[in-house]
Design an enzyme around this catalytic site. Structure first.
Site, PDB file in Angstrom:
ATOM      1  N   SER A 258      -3.678   2.832 -11.227  1.00 18.36           N
ATOM      2  CA  SER A 258      -3.006   2.669 -10.296  1.00 18.36           C
ATOM      3  C   SER A 258      -3.487   1.907  -9.071  1.00 18.36           C
ATOM      4  CB  SER A 258      -2.207   3.868  -9.804  1.00 18.36           C
ATOM      5  OG  SER A 258      -2.942   4.334  -8.763  1.00 18.36           O
ATOM      6  N   LYS A 259      -2.582   1.476  -8.218  1.00 15.65           N
ATOM      7  CA  LYS A 259      -3.463   0.652  -6.944  1.00 15.65           C
ATOM      8  C   LYS A 259      -4.350   1.725  -6.030  1.00 15.65           C
ATOM      9  CE  LYS A 259      -0.756  -2.845  -4.744  1.00 15.65           C
ATOM     10  NZ  LYS A 259       0.232  -3.162  -3.594  1.00 15.65           N
ATOM     11  N   ARG A 260      -4.170   2.974  -6.197  1.00 10.68           N
ATOM     12  CA  ARG A 260      -4.743   3.693  -5.596  1.00 10.68           C
ATOM     13  C   ARG A 260      -6.133   4.207  -6.294  1.00 10.68           C
ATOM     14  NH1 ARG A 260       0.111   5.782  -5.028  1.00 10.68           N
ATOM     15  NH2 ARG A 260      -0.162   6.749  -7.045  1.00 10.68           N
TER      16      ARG A 260
END
Ligand code: GLU
Length: 491
Positions: A258-260
């Site tokens: 994920s982007k995180r």
């Protein structure tokens, strides 16, 4: 040029991530492979989430990666503008024409009403999704809603048939009509949504192949239906693109990257000094392979070999270790001059070297580069390895952790002996340095090489990890080496 036209069309929200770069790369490679056109379009219709900084970062990232576009921002092209925020009048016009032609209708259902009906459908074991309530609203009913202050959304009228297409990656796929209900194209406040603008632009920009992430799979039947409607009202060239959905990229614990996740951020790779060649080489392997186990290649070689049919539909696992190892291979493959060119900005940013390095500083770099090249996986590791050569003696400091580990009492004894041996070296060059240290520490005092050289390394380079010791001593010169050893011994 062939008539293949692909597009990379990110939304400028935040830092570009590696999944996005993989999509850009596969589209670029397909365009190059077919002699087609690579269109770069910015999907910035979401004013609340998109930012100018992120837009500029996207351009800069693609340039850094070398994924240059044939049409798009800055370079222009026959289907511009290529920023959707500059195309609102086009979307307004298309929306109005879809409405007039009966392919879309005004829907006045409020979010609460929709939610209630969704719940009810679930309770009754019906497929939830828009139930078509506003499809046939009389003009009187519409006027009443408007009078009551309701702002309608524009909803697309799905044809009610099942959708089958031959996905370039996943083979034949079918979505049943009941799973693809009528959907919103334009918000009540007039904002056009991705659901409208993306296919409209694909149609107007004559896109022939859509290669994008698997997360967008459920949009495809809707978009195929919209293409037919656009064709009906004379928008675009009438071609429905072929679709290929690229596999998910999985991170740690087999969860979707994920982007995180920090390893998903492109800036992280740039800041650490990954080479664009290395990063792209690794990303190419996420769902695709060159065949015959070849894992080291340029993107031009990739493009030459790139058949979409070789894209594997199974999720690809992102392996930072492998990505780093491939980057290290790339670093080793560069010429010394090229590696110096790539390292210089990193050395300057870290203030290891000034903006205008002196001839002496540069010749030291040229002398050290080969030693470093074999030992680094990223350019920033190169900075850490070279720092000891450039740091002023007054600012030289030993890493406290390495100091505690290697310069304990016995380490200091070894260093004292090394000091004596080195003081006697006449011709300060690596073989003599090595001979003197070996004679003293190993032959005479009986230490093992590892315990003998570690303390000397930490004392003169400041760290346990450095270029090879004897070469490092030679490069540093006798005076500076002896001075560092005395300082450590006196501390
Ligand atoms: N702007 C969309 C995104 O970034 C593009 C999706 C597509 O390729 O259709 O997810």
């Amino acid at each position: 040029m062939s008539n293949v036209r692909v597009r990379f069309c990110p939304s400028p929200t935040g830092d570009p991530h590696v999944g996005m770069v993989r999509t850009a790369l596969f589209n670029w490679a397909y365009a190059k492979h077919t002699g087609g056109t690579y269109v770069f379009r910015i999907e910035d219709t979401d004013i609340a989430r998109d930012s100018e900084d992120s837009y500029l970062m996207l351009l800069d990232s693609l340039r850094w990666l070398g994924l240059n576009w044939d049409e798009g921002p800055e370079v222009g092209g026959p289907h511009g503008p290529y920023r959707q925020s500059e195309r609102f009048d086009i979307y307004q016009d298309v929306a109005a024409r879809l409405l007039t032609a009966g392919h879309a209708y005004h829907c006045f259902c409020s979010p609460e009403e929709l939610e209630d009906r969704r719940e009810l459908a679930k309770k009754q074991n019906r497929t939830p999704g828009y139930d078509g309530k506003c499809r046939e609203l009389s003009s009187v009913a519409q006027a009443e809603f408007k009078a009551a202050g309701r702002e309608p959304v524009l909803r697309f009228k799905m044809p009610g048939t099942d959708f089958t297409w031959n996905d370039l990656v996943r083979g034949e796929l079918t979505f049943a009509a009941e799973h693809v209900p009528d959907y919103v194209l334009v918000r009540g406040n007039g904002d056009p949504l991705y659901t409208l603008v993306n296919p409209v632009d694909d149609a107007l920009m004559q896109i022939t192949h859509v290669l994008r992430g698997e997360d967008l799979l459920s949009s495809t039947p809707r978009q195929i239906a919209l293409y037919a409607a656009l064709k009906d009202i004379g928008i675009g060239s009438g071609i429905t693109p072929e679709f290929g959905h690229l596999p998910y990229v999985m991170g740690e614990g087999n969860k979707k990257l994920s982007k995180r996740d920090p390893e998903s951020s492109l800036s992280m790779y740039r800041n650490q000094g990954f080479l664009p060649e290395g990063l792209l080489n690794y990303l190419a392997l996420l769902g695709w392979s060159m065949g015959d186990d070849q894992e080291f290649f340029t993107i031009d070689q990739m493009a030459k070999a790139f058949e979409i049919s070789r894209v594997n539909p199974n999720p690809a696992r992102f392996d930072l270790k492998k990505c780093t190892a491939i980057n290290a291979d790339w670093i080793r493959s560069l010429s010394s001059a090229e590696l110096i060119k790539r390292l210089l900005p990193f050395l300057q940013t870290a203030a290891v070297l000034p903006e205008q390095p002196s001839a002496e500083q540069l010749s030291l770099l040229a002398a050290a580069i080969e030693l470093v090249q074999e030992r680094i996986e990223t350019l920033s590791q190169g900075v850490e390895m070279l720092r000891f050569l450039y740091v002023a003696e007054s600012a030289f400091a030993v890493d406290p952790v390495d100091k505690a580990a290697l310069l304990d009492e016995s380490g200091m004894q070894i260093l004292l002996a090394a000091q004596a041996a080195l003081a006697a070296v006449g011709n300060w060059e690596r073989t003599e340095i090595e001979a003197a240290l070996r004679a003293k520490l190993i032959t005479e005092l009986g230490h093992k090489p590892k315990s003998a050289f570690g303390p000397v390394r930490v004392a003169v380079t400041g760290r346990r990890v450095s270029p090879p010791l004897f070469e490092s001593l030679e490069l540093l010169g006798k005076d500076r080496s002896m001075q560092r050893i005395s300082t450590v011994l006196a501390s």
